[in-house]
Motif scaffolding. Structure first.
Motif, mmCIF file in Angstrom:
data_model
loop_
_atom_site.group_PDB
_atom_site.id
_atom_site.type_symbol
_atom_site.label_atom_id
_atom_site.label_comp_id
_atom_site.label_asym_id
_atom_site.label_seq_id
_atom_site.Cartn_x
_atom_site.Cartn_y
_atom_site.Cartn_z
ATOM 1 N N PRO A 45 0.791 -1.233 0.000
ATOM 2 C CA PRO A 45 0.000 0.000 0.000
ATOM 3 C C PRO A 45 0.827 1.289 0.000
ATOM 4 O O PRO A 45 2.050 1.287 0.100
ATOM 5 C CB PRO A 45 -0.803 -0.098 1.304
ATOM 6 N N GLU A 46 0.098 2.373 -0.056
ATOM 7 C CA GLU A 46 0.598 3.719 0.239
ATOM 8 C C GLU A 46 1.145 3.768 1.661
ATOM 9 O O GLU A 46 0.608 3.128 2.565
ATOM 10 C CB GLU A 46 -0.565 4.704 0.095
ATOM 11 N N LEU A 47 2.200 4.556 1.878
ATOM 12 C CA LEU A 47 2.782 4.755 3.215
ATOM 13 C C LEU A 47 2.861 3.425 3.960
ATOM 14 O O LEU A 47 2.408 3.286 5.098
ATOM 15 C CB LEU A 47 1.981 5.788 4.005
ATOM 16 N N ALA A 48 3.481 2.451 3.296
ATOM 17 C CA ALA A 48 3.487 1.081 3.813
ATOM 18 C C ALA A 48 4.348 0.913 5.061
ATOM 19 O O ALA A 48 4.187 -0.071 5.784
ATOM 20 C CB ALA A 48 3.976 0.127 2.725
ATOM 21 N N LEU A 49 5.252 1.839 5.331
ATOM 22 C CA LEU A 49 6.217 1.642 6.410
ATOM 23 C C LEU A 49 5.785 2.242 7.737
ATOM 24 O O LEU A 49 6.412 1.981 8.772
ATOM 25 C CB LEU A 49 7.574 2.244 6.011
ATOM 26 N N THR A 50 4.722 3.054 7.726
ATOM 27 C CA THR A 50 4.312 3.784 8.933
ATOM 28 C C THR A 50 2.795 3.833 9.044
ATOM 29 O O THR A 50 2.076 3.509 8.100
ATOM 30 C CB THR A 50 4.823 5.238 8.899
ATOM 31 N N LEU A 91 8.875 -5.614 -6.695
ATOM 32 C CA LEU A 91 8.113 -4.986 -5.622
ATOM 33 C C LEU A 91 7.607 -3.617 -6.038
ATOM 34 O O LEU A 91 8.223 -2.927 -6.857
ATOM 35 C CB LEU A 91 8.991 -4.786 -4.373
ATOM 36 N N SER A 92 6.501 -3.216 -5.413
ATOM 37 C CA SER A 92 6.061 -1.828 -5.449
ATOM 38 C C SER A 92 5.500 -1.494 -4.079
ATOM 39 O O SER A 92 4.700 -2.264 -3.530
ATOM 40 C CB SER A 92 4.995 -1.616 -6.531
ATOM 41 N N PHE A 93 5.952 -0.376 -3.503
ATOM 42 C CA PHE A 93 5.386 0.048 -2.213
ATOM 43 C C PHE A 93 5.529 1.553 -2.054
ATOM 44 O O PHE A 93 6.354 2.202 -2.705
ATOM 45 C CB PHE A 93 6.031 -0.687 -1.030
ATOM 46 N N GLY A 94 4.697 2.095 -1.169
ATOM 47 C CA GLY A 94 4.683 3.527 -0.939
ATOM 48 C C GLY A 94 5.349 3.904 0.366
ATOM 49 O O GLY A 94 5.389 3.123 1.323
ATOM 50 N N TYR A 95 5.864 5.140 0.417
ATOM 51 C CA TYR A 95 6.501 5.658 1.619
ATOM 52 C C TYR A 95 6.559 7.177 1.530
ATOM 53 O O TYR A 95 6.324 7.774 0.468
ATOM 54 C CB TYR A 95 7.904 5.075 1.792
ATOM 55 N N ALA A 96 6.881 7.826 2.638
ATOM 56 C CA ALA A 96 7.063 9.267 2.679
ATOM 57 C C ALA A 96 8.524 9.578 2.364
ATOM 58 O O ALA A 96 9.422 9.107 3.053
ATOM 59 C CB ALA A 96 6.684 9.806 4.043
ATOM 60 N N PHE A 105 7.523 14.322 -0.290
ATOM 61 C CA PHE A 105 6.579 13.745 -1.240
ATOM 62 C C PHE A 105 5.980 12.452 -0.679
ATOM 63 O O PHE A 105 6.610 11.741 0.105
ATOM 64 C CB PHE A 105 7.271 13.425 -2.568
ATOM 65 N N ASN A 106 4.756 12.175 -1.132
ATOM 66 C CA ASN A 106 4.115 10.883 -0.903
ATOM 67 C C ASN A 106 4.451 10.035 -2.131
ATOM 68 O O ASN A 106 3.945 10.285 -3.223
ATOM 69 C CB ASN A 106 2.609 11.073 -0.748
ATOM 70 N N THR A 107 5.301 9.058 -1.949
ATOM 71 C CA THR A 107 6.005 8.424 -3.060
ATOM 72 C C THR A 107 5.732 6.931 -3.136
ATOM 73 O O THR A 107 5.449 6.286 -2.132
ATOM 74 C CB THR A 107 7.520 8.679 -2.889
ATOM 75 N N SER A 108 5.823 6.396 -4.345
ATOM 76 C CA SER A 108 5.789 4.952 -4.576
ATOM 77 C C SER A 108 6.931 4.594 -5.513
ATOM 78 O O SER A 108 7.286 5.381 -6.402
ATOM 79 C CB SER A 108 4.454 4.538 -5.191
ATOM 80 N N ILE A 109 7.500 3.398 -5.299
ATOM 81 C CA ILE A 109 8.569 2.931 -6.174
ATOM 82 C C ILE A 109 8.214 1.566 -6.741
ATOM 83 O O ILE A 109 7.373 0.844 -6.211
ATOM 84 C CB ILE A 109 9.929 2.854 -5.455
ATOM 85 N N LEU A 110 8.924 1.233 -7.817
ATOM 86 C CA LEU A 110 8.775 -0.049 -8.490
ATOM 87 C C LEU A 110 10.165 -0.626 -8.703
ATOM 88 O O LEU A 110 11.075 0.086 -9.135
ATOM 89 C CB LEU A 110 8.075 0.147 -9.834
ATOM 90 N N GLU A 142 -2.527 15.959 4.447
ATOM 91 C CA GLU A 142 -1.564 15.675 3.381
ATOM 92 C C GLU A 142 -1.056 16.951 2.721
ATOM 93 O O GLU A 142 0.123 17.041 2.352
ATOM 94 C CB GLU A 142 -2.172 14.741 2.333
ATOM 95 N N LYS A 143 -1.919 17.941 2.567
ATOM 96 C CA LYS A 143 -1.482 19.185 1.949
ATOM 97 C C LYS A 143 -0.502 19.947 2.853
ATOM 98 O O LYS A 143 0.225 20.816 2.362
ATOM 99 C CB LYS A 143 -2.692 20.053 1.610
ATOM 100 N N ARG A 144 -0.459 19.636 4.110
ATOM 101 C CA ARG A 144 0.500 20.258 5.021
ATOM 102 C C ARG A 144 1.870 19.595 4.929
ATOM 103 O O ARG A 144 2.901 20.277 4.976
ATOM 104 C CB ARG A 144 -0.021 20.174 6.462
ATOM 105 N N TYR A 145 1.873 18.277 4.798
ATOM 106 C CA TYR A 145 3.119 17.525 4.934
ATOM 107 C C TYR A 145 3.771 17.137 3.611
ATOM 108 O O TYR A 145 4.936 16.743 3.598
ATOM 109 C CB TYR A 145 2.871 16.260 5.766
ATOM 110 N N PHE A 146 3.029 17.227 2.506
ATOM 111 C CA PHE A 146 3.569 16.824 1.205
ATOM 112 C C PHE A 146 3.420 17.942 0.180
ATOM 113 O O PHE A 146 2.475 18.726 0.232
ATOM 114 C CB PHE A 146 2.833 15.595 0.652
ATOM 115 N N GLU A 147 4.330 17.944 -0.783
ATOM 116 C CA GLU A 147 4.161 18.729 -1.997
ATOM 117 C C GLU A 147 3.456 17.864 -3.045
ATOM 118 O O GLU A 147 3.628 16.641 -3.052
ATOM 119 C CB GLU A 147 5.519 19.141 -2.570
ATOM 120 N N PRO A 148 2.708 18.492 -3.964
ATOM 121 C CA PRO A 148 2.182 17.705 -5.087
ATOM 122 C C PRO A 148 3.338 17.118 -5.895
ATOM 123 O O PRO A 148 4.394 17.741 -6.062
ATOM 124 C CB PRO A 148 1.415 18.743 -5.915
ATOM 125 N N GLY A 149 3.143 15.915 -6.376
ATOM 126 C CA GLY A 149 4.184 15.234 -7.132
ATOM 127 C C GLY A 149 4.647 16.030 -8.341
ATOM 128 O O GLY A 149 3.858 16.730 -8.977
#
Length: 306
Positions: A45-50, A91-96, A105-110, A142-149
């Protein structure tokens, strides 16, 4: 056939005090299940680590930064990449993500099946608000803690397929799928953390929210003739419920596999990328049927204009 055996690794609740190491151990347990089933790609998922930390109002930037990863992989997540390389599972997972320049950023990798990062996506459609909102039942900052991608919606050739990524609220916007569709996408990985109730409409509960979640993913899959793998973080995090509903959806918009509960759970399906071909060459043959001369307002304006 171009078969890719895909696993959707739903995570149950991650509490505020849970360590990265404990979460990675849970992810590795799901990966071991995926290995025994023969999965070649596993999506988390999104933000999979926290925990979903944007529910907390934090005025101290240093406290905010504790939820972010400065490097990927890092010491906590290296076991995931080692497993990928040793077992041949992408793998694909999301993290901050906190960049060296201090951007958030709210990010995902592959990755590929050798544990190499081959793609990165940063969430474009950030929901929520910037300042504490007394009118909400709970915060969504989310708008406080992240920038738009800032990477757009790229696609990546990986393991015999054209893959793309998006995150949570992105799934509600048809432009998300269409931009990747115009780049030939065949499989979209989509992680989310979605509250079971609407903080601004108490009557909208889990049943309605699951319906809308599946509606937009199935529509995006069908209208762009692509597989969509939607993966939830679910369960009750520090008193706040998140819905499950992880799904694997085929290029005709049908659900092929769906999670049964709200805990750690692996669902899987053998996805034939060639199933995308019919839609892409008939009703959604963009080159033949799109009428771009009429689509100007989509990129020329944001709000409604009459």
């Amino acid at each position: 056939m171009r078969n890719l055996h895909v696993g959707a690794a739903q995570l149950g609740a991650i509490q505020k005090n849970d360590s990265r190491a404990s979460v990675v151990a849970r992810m590795l347990a799901l990966l071991e299940q995926a290995r025994t089933r023969g999965c070649e790609l596993v999506v988390f998922p999104e933000l999979a680590l926290t925990t979903f930390f944007p529910r907390w109002y934090m005025p101290d930037p240093a406290e905010v930064d504790t939820w972010f990863e400065r490097d990927m992989p890092n010491a906590a997540t290296q076991p995931l990449f080692d497993f990928s390389r040793e077992q041949g599972i992408a793998l694909s997972f999301g993290y901050a993500e906190l960049t060296p320049e201090g951007r958030h950023f709210n990010t995902s990798i592959l990755t590929d099946r050798q544990g190499n990062i081959v793609g990165k996506y940063r969430k474009v459609h950030l929901p929520g608000h910037v300042e504490y909102d007394t009118e909400r039942d709970f915060q969504h900052l989310e708008k406080r803690y992240f920038e738009p991608g800032d990477l757009g919606f790229p696609t990546f050739a990986n393991e015999g397929a054209i893959m793309g990524m998006c995150i949570c609220n992105d799934r509600r916007w048809p432009e998300t799928y269409r931009v990747m569709g115009l780049r030939g996408v065949e499989l979209i990985t989509l992680g989310y953390n979605t509250p079971s109730i609407n903080s601004q409409r108490r009557t909208e509960g889990q049943q309605q929210r699951l319906f809308h979640s599946q509606l937009v993913m199935q529509a995006g899959a069908y209208q762009n003739a692509t597989w969509v793998v939607g993966v939830a973080k679910a369960g009750v995090e520090d008193g706040f419920p998140l819905m499950g509903g992880s799904v694997i959806i085929d290029p005709n918009g049908f659900i092929c596999a769906q999670a049964a509960g709200e805990g750690d759970e692996l669902i899987d399906h053998v996805c034939d990328m060639d199933e995308c071909n019919f839609g892409k060459t008939t009703i959604f043959d963009f080159a033949r049927h799109r009428r771009i001369e009429h689509y100007g307002p989509i990129t020329a304006q944001t709000g409604v204009e009459r």
